[in-house]
Design a protein around this motif. Structure first.
Motif, PDB file in Angstrom:
ATOM      1  N   VAL A 256      23.573 -10.236  66.833  1.00  0.00           N
ATOM      2  CA  VAL A 256      24.536 -11.071  66.124  1.00  0.00           C
ATOM      3  C   VAL A 256      23.939 -12.445  65.842  1.00  0.00           C
ATOM      4  O   VAL A 256      24.084 -13.001  64.746  1.00  0.00           O
ATOM      5  CB  VAL A 256      25.844 -11.198  66.922  1.00  0.00           C
ATOM      6  CG1 VAL A 256      26.771 -12.237  66.291  1.00  0.00           C
ATOM      7  CG2 VAL A 256      26.560  -9.851  66.998  1.00  0.00           C
ATOM      8  N   ALA A 257      23.242 -12.982  66.837  1.00  0.00           N
ATOM      9  CA  ALA A 257      22.621 -14.293  66.659  1.00  0.00           C
ATOM     10  C   ALA A 257      21.530 -14.261  65.594  1.00  0.00           C
ATOM     11  O   ALA A 257      21.435 -15.153  64.745  1.00  0.00           O
ATOM     12  CB  ALA A 257      22.054 -14.779  67.994  1.00  0.00           C
ATOM     13  N   LEU A 258      20.695 -13.225  65.626  1.00  0.00           N
ATOM     14  CA  LEU A 258      19.629 -13.111  64.626  1.00  0.00           C
ATOM     15  C   LEU A 258      20.202 -12.917  63.226  1.00  0.00           C
ATOM     16  O   LEU A 258      19.703 -13.489  62.252  1.00  0.00           O
ATOM     17  CB  LEU A 258      18.699 -11.944  64.982  1.00  0.00           C
ATOM     18  CG  LEU A 258      17.776 -12.154  66.190  1.00  0.00           C
ATOM     19  CD1 LEU A 258      17.022 -10.874  66.509  1.00  0.00           C
ATOM     20  CD2 LEU A 258      16.810 -13.299  65.934  1.00  0.00           C
ATOM     21  N   ASN A 259      21.245 -12.113  63.129  1.00  0.00           N
ATOM     22  CA  ASN A 259      21.904 -11.925  61.835  1.00  0.00           C
ATOM     23  C   ASN A 259      22.412 -13.251  61.291  1.00  0.00           C
ATOM     24  O   ASN A 259      22.234 -13.565  60.107  1.00  0.00           O
ATOM     25  CB  ASN A 259      23.041 -10.926  61.977  1.00  0.00           C
ATOM     26  CG  ASN A 259      23.951 -10.900  60.767  1.00  0.00           C
ATOM     27  OD1 ASN A 259      25.028 -11.503  60.779  1.00  0.00           O
ATOM     28  ND2 ASN A 259      23.538 -10.224  59.718  1.00  0.00           N
ATOM     29  N   ALA A 260      23.053 -14.026  62.153  1.00  0.00           N
ATOM     30  CA  ALA A 260      23.571 -15.320  61.717  1.00  0.00           C
ATOM     31  C   ALA A 260      22.444 -16.263  61.327  1.00  0.00           C
ATOM     32  O   ALA A 260      22.540 -17.002  60.333  1.00  0.00           O
ATOM     33  CB  ALA A 260      24.419 -15.941  62.831  1.00  0.00           C
ATOM     34  N   LEU A 261      21.360 -16.242  62.096  1.00  0.00           N
ATOM     35  CA  LEU A 261      20.226 -17.120  61.800  1.00  0.00           C
ATOM     36  C   LEU A 261      19.582 -16.760  60.460  1.00  0.00           C
ATOM     37  O   LEU A 261      19.307 -17.633  59.625  1.00  0.00           O
ATOM     38  CB  LEU A 261      19.196 -17.024  62.924  1.00  0.00           C
ATOM     39  CG  LEU A 261      17.938 -17.893  62.769  1.00  0.00           C
ATOM     40  CD1 LEU A 261      18.307 -19.367  62.726  1.00  0.00           C
ATOM     41  CD2 LEU A 261      16.969 -17.608  63.918  1.00  0.00           C
ATOM     42  N   PHE A 262      19.363 -15.475  60.230  1.00  0.00           N
ATOM     43  CA  PHE A 262      18.748 -15.036  58.970  1.00  0.00           C
ATOM     44  C   PHE A 262      19.694 -15.280  57.786  1.00  0.00           C
ATOM     45  O   PHE A 262      19.245 -15.636  56.693  1.00  0.00           O
ATOM     46  CB  PHE A 262      18.388 -13.557  59.047  1.00  0.00           C
ATOM     47  CG  PHE A 262      17.285 -13.247  60.022  1.00  0.00           C
ATOM     48  CD1 PHE A 262      16.300 -14.185  60.287  1.00  0.00           C
ATOM     49  CD2 PHE A 262      17.239 -12.027  60.676  1.00  0.00           C
ATOM     50  CE1 PHE A 262      15.283 -13.915  61.196  1.00  0.00           C
ATOM     51  CE2 PHE A 262      16.220 -11.743  61.576  1.00  0.00           C
ATOM     52  CZ  PHE A 262      15.247 -12.688  61.835  1.00  0.00           C
ATOM     53  N   THR A 263      20.983 -15.078  58.014  1.00  0.00           N
ATOM     54  CA  THR A 263      21.944 -15.343  56.951  1.00  0.00           C
ATOM     55  C   THR A 263      21.936 -16.819  56.570  1.00  0.00           C
ATOM     56  O   THR A 263      21.979 -17.175  55.388  1.00  0.00           O
ATOM     57  CB  THR A 263      23.363 -14.923  57.385  1.00  0.00           C
ATOM     58  OG1 THR A 263      23.353 -13.534  57.723  1.00  0.00           O
ATOM     59  CG2 THR A 263      24.374 -15.162  56.283  1.00  0.00           C
ATOM     60  N   ALA A 264      21.890 -17.677  57.586  1.00  0.00           N
ATOM     61  CA  ALA A 264      21.836 -19.116  57.315  1.00  0.00           C
ATOM     62  C   ALA A 264      20.569 -19.489  56.555  1.00  0.00           C
ATOM     63  O   ALA A 264      20.590 -20.364  55.686  1.00  0.00           O
ATOM     64  CB  ALA A 264      21.903 -19.887  58.637  1.00  0.00           C
ATOM     65  N   THR A 265      19.472 -18.823  56.867  1.00  0.00           N
ATOM     66  CA  THR A 265      18.196 -19.140  56.234  1.00  0.00           C
ATOM     67  C   THR A 265      18.157 -18.729  54.765  1.00  0.00           C
ATOM     68  O   THR A 265      17.647 -19.451  53.912  1.00  0.00           O
ATOM     69  CB  THR A 265      17.043 -18.454  56.986  1.00  0.00           C
ATOM     70  OG1 THR A 265      17.053 -18.887  58.348  1.00  0.00           O
ATOM     71  CG2 THR A 265      15.701 -18.800  56.349  1.00  0.00           C
ATOM     72  N   PHE A 266      18.733 -17.563  54.466  1.00  0.00           N
ATOM     73  CA  PHE A 266      18.557 -16.991  53.133  1.00  0.00           C
ATOM     74  C   PHE A 266      19.794 -17.051  52.248  1.00  0.00           C
ATOM     75  O   PHE A 266      19.725 -16.643  51.086  1.00  0.00           O
ATOM     76  CB  PHE A 266      18.102 -15.534  53.257  1.00  0.00           C
ATOM     77  CG  PHE A 266      16.756 -15.376  53.906  1.00  0.00           C
ATOM     78  CD1 PHE A 266      15.602 -15.773  53.248  1.00  0.00           C
ATOM     79  CD2 PHE A 266      16.652 -14.867  55.192  1.00  0.00           C
ATOM     80  CE1 PHE A 266      14.363 -15.644  53.851  1.00  0.00           C
ATOM     81  CE2 PHE A 266      15.414 -14.737  55.806  1.00  0.00           C
ATOM     82  CZ  PHE A 266      14.265 -15.124  55.134  1.00  0.00           C
ATOM     83  N   GLN A 267      20.938 -17.567  52.758  1.00  0.00           N
ATOM     84  CA  GLN A 267      22.147 -17.569  51.937  1.00  0.00           C
ATOM     85  C   GLN A 267      22.021 -18.476  50.714  1.00  0.00           C
ATOM     86  O   GLN A 267      22.432 -18.110  49.608  1.00  0.00           O
ATOM     87  CB  GLN A 267      23.361 -17.997  52.762  1.00  0.00           C
ATOM     88  CG  GLN A 267      24.688 -17.851  52.025  1.00  0.00           C
ATOM     89  CD  GLN A 267      24.982 -16.408  51.677  1.00  0.00           C
ATOM     90  OE1 GLN A 267      25.290 -15.611  52.535  1.00  0.00           O
ATOM     91  NE2 GLN A 267      24.880 -16.055  50.394  1.00  0.00           N
ATOM     92  N   VAL A 268      21.451 -19.654  50.900  1.00  0.00           N
ATOM     93  CA  VAL A 268      21.305 -20.576  49.769  1.00  0.00           C
ATOM     94  C   VAL A 268      20.351 -20.027  48.707  1.00  0.00           C
ATOM     95  O   VAL A 268      20.693 -20.001  47.516  1.00  0.00           O
ATOM     96  CB  VAL A 268      20.863 -21.972  50.246  1.00  0.00           C
ATOM     97  CG1 VAL A 268      20.532 -22.867  49.060  1.00  0.00           C
ATOM     98  CG2 VAL A 268      21.968 -22.621  51.080  1.00  0.00           C
ATOM     99  N   PRO A 269      19.143 -19.547  49.080  1.00  0.00           N
ATOM    100  CA  PRO A 269      18.294 -18.941  48.041  1.00  0.00           C
ATOM    101  C   PRO A 269      18.943 -17.744  47.366  1.00  0.00           C
ATOM    102  O   PRO A 269      18.768 -17.536  46.159  1.00  0.00           O
ATOM    103  CB  PRO A 269      17.042 -18.514  48.824  1.00  0.00           C
ATOM    104  CG  PRO A 269      17.004 -19.401  50.003  1.00  0.00           C
ATOM    105  CD  PRO A 269      18.443 -19.641  50.362  1.00  0.00           C
ATOM    106  N   ALA A 270      19.700 -16.950  48.122  1.00  0.00           N
ATOM    107  CA  ALA A 270      20.361 -15.784  47.528  1.00  0.00           C
ATOM    108  C   ALA A 270      21.434 -16.192  46.539  1.00  0.00           C
ATOM    109  O   ALA A 270      21.749 -15.444  45.607  1.00  0.00           O
ATOM    110  CB  ALA A 270      20.969 -14.909  48.621  1.00  0.00           C
ATOM    111  N   SER A 271      22.007 -17.382  46.728  1.00  0.00           N
ATOM    112  CA  SER A 271      23.082 -17.856  45.851  1.00  0.00           C
ATOM    113  C   SER A 271      22.565 -18.655  44.670  1.00  0.00           C
ATOM    114  O   SER A 271      23.335 -18.970  43.754  1.00  0.00           O
ATOM    115  CB  SER A 271      24.065 -18.721  46.651  1.00  0.00           C
ATOM    116  OG  SER A 271      24.620 -17.992  47.731  1.00  0.00           O
ATOM    117  N   ALA A 272      21.301 -19.001  44.683  1.00  0.00           N
ATOM    118  CA  ALA A 272      20.738 -19.810  43.599  1.00  0.00           C
ATOM    119  C   ALA A 272      20.501 -18.961  42.354  1.00  0.00           C
ATOM    120  O   ALA A 272      20.231 -17.764  42.429  1.00  0.00           O
ATOM    121  CB  ALA A 272      19.432 -20.451  44.053  1.00  0.00           C
ATOM    122  N   GLY A 273      20.602 -19.590  41.205  1.00  0.00           N
ATOM    123  CA  GLY A 273      20.277 -18.923  39.953  1.00  0.00           C
ATOM    124  C   GLY A 273      21.370 -18.045  39.393  1.00  0.00           C
ATOM    125  O   GLY A 273      21.153 -17.367  38.382  1.00  0.00           O
TER     126      GLY A 273
END
Length: 410
Positions: A256-273
């Motif tokens: 759960v912690a790793l999922n949250a960490l990876f989501t935090a890392t990649f959510q902004v790039p995934a939402s860009a463009g």
């Protein structure tokens, strides 16, 4: 290329003191939510001694109140200001979470869960409306940035939860619950320092109902059904571990912690463009495909060697996290593009209701999928996820007044 979205997102959060405060509020509240979500089901069943059936019934009743709170939240947030509604939700969440420590029978347990859900319902649409009013031109990217902070908080909370689960002591669970209640209090104090802009021009005192907007209704209901993925790590994975690998129950908090960490890392790039409804829909479908793939992990107990189990868990986490960030990027953009700015609260409430309805049945559906032999339940969930994502893609591209240009240029 990966840095550019973060620069834009950081500029959005730095644009005003209010946005910076909201970011801090989000992170603090998420810390408690991550802690509580990871330990709650085991606290209810192992320490309070309630059966899964009693907990499921209580969660269904609680969801009904959450829906009611969300409706109230949306109407008042549109008509006046989201701040007092969100403040009331945070205060009620703090008191009702602390009330869990005084539960003495099934009735008091149901009351405590219902009050917690009512408080969370009041926070839902008011928070969405607050983001839209503070972020102005780019609410979807602002929400993506805040979601990254939220997931970082959830990650930290889940790591703390891992310590609580490893201890297994009732005192550790009680301290964790009090800590969660405290985060609501801190968030409420931070909210008091935020000045909220007035409602946008044309916002009526009594907004018209959202139901006639069939396009948004279909989007919300289909998204709510797909939203079962939000309960996979916190509900399905612990049950799967208890059934097939009880010695690895501690891994749940780490995943759960790793999922949250990876989501935090990649959510902004995934939402860009994402600059159109069509682009948002495409990203949503790609995310849904990856979520469907992650469901296939549960088709067996994977009871082979530990090395194979670790490898499969890594693949599962990668597929689930990739699907989550891509799917969320698409839905966040559609939530703002398909809803009129002056009625964000009411549209957000309907959106929240759709998610709440599925939240109430998610434990039963996931539990059945785990319990049934043959794994066909997971095949059905995977197939339904893909089909519903395609449905959202189809209805979202229908031309509407505020998205006509998007449709023409897509």
């Amino acid at each position: 290329m990966l840095i550019a979205p973060y620069v834009t997102a950081a500029a959005t959060l730095r644009a005003s003191r209010a946005m910076r405060t909201l970011a801090l509020l989000t992170g603090v509240n998420a810390l408690g939510n991550g802690l509580f979500a990871t330990i709650s089901i085991l606290f209810y069943t192992q320490h309070l001694g309630f059966s899964v059936g009693v907990v499921s019934v209580a969660l269904v009743l609680a969801t009904v109140l959450a829906i009611g709170g969300d409706l109230v939240s949306g109407r008042f947030s549109d008509a006046s200001s989201p701040k007092p509604v969100l403040l009331a939700g945070l205060a009620l969440s703090a008191l009702s979470t602390a009330l869990l420590l005084a539960v003495w029978d099934e009735a008091s347990f149901v009351v405590a869960l219902c009050l917690i859900s009512l408080g969370q319902g009041l926070c839902m649409s008011s928070n969405t409306t607050l983001i839209r009013r503070l972020a102005h031109e780019n609410p979807a990217l602002a929400r993506a940035s805040l979601r990254s902070l939220l997931t970082l908080g959830v990650s930290a909370g889940a790591l703390l939860a891992g310590l609580v689960l490893a201890s297994g002591e009732l005192a550790a669970f009680r301290i964790a619950i009090l800590g969660n209640a405290l985060t609501f209090v801190i968030a409420a104090m931070l909210l008091l320092g935020i000045t909220v802009p007035p409602a946008p021009p044309g916002a009526p005192g009594r907004p018209r109902p959202v139901l006639p907007d069939r396009r948004f209704a279909v989007f919300s209901l289909a998204n709510g059904a797909i939203g079962i993925y939000l309960h996979v790590l916190s509900f399905a994975l612990p049950l799967w571990a208890v059934i097939h690998h009880p010695e690895l129950i501690w891994v749940v908090g780490l995943l759960v912690a790793l999922n949250a960490l990876f989501t935090a890392t990649f959510q902004v790039p995934a939402s860009a463009g994402i600059e159109s409804v069509a682009a948002a829909s495409r990203r949503l479908v790609v995310g849904a495909l990856r979520l469907a793939l992650s469901y296939l992990f549960f088709l067996s107990g994977w009871s082979s060697s530990p090395g194979v189990l670790v490898l499969v868990l890594i693949v599962f986490l990668a597929a689930h996290t990739a699907g989550e960030v891509l799917y969320s990027a698409g839905t966040m953009e559609l939530l703002f593009r398909l809803a009129p700015a002056q009625q964000q609260g009411q549209y957000g409430a309907f959106y929240g209701i759709s998610n709440g309805l599925m939240s109430s049945v998610a434990p039963a559906l996931l539990g059945a999928a785990i319990a049934l032999n043959g794994g066909w339940g997971w095949w059905l969930l995977a197939g339904a996820t893909i089909l519903l994502a395609l449905l959202i893609c189809a209805v979202s591209r229908g031309a509407g007044p505020q998205d006509a240009l998007d449709t023409i240029t897509a």
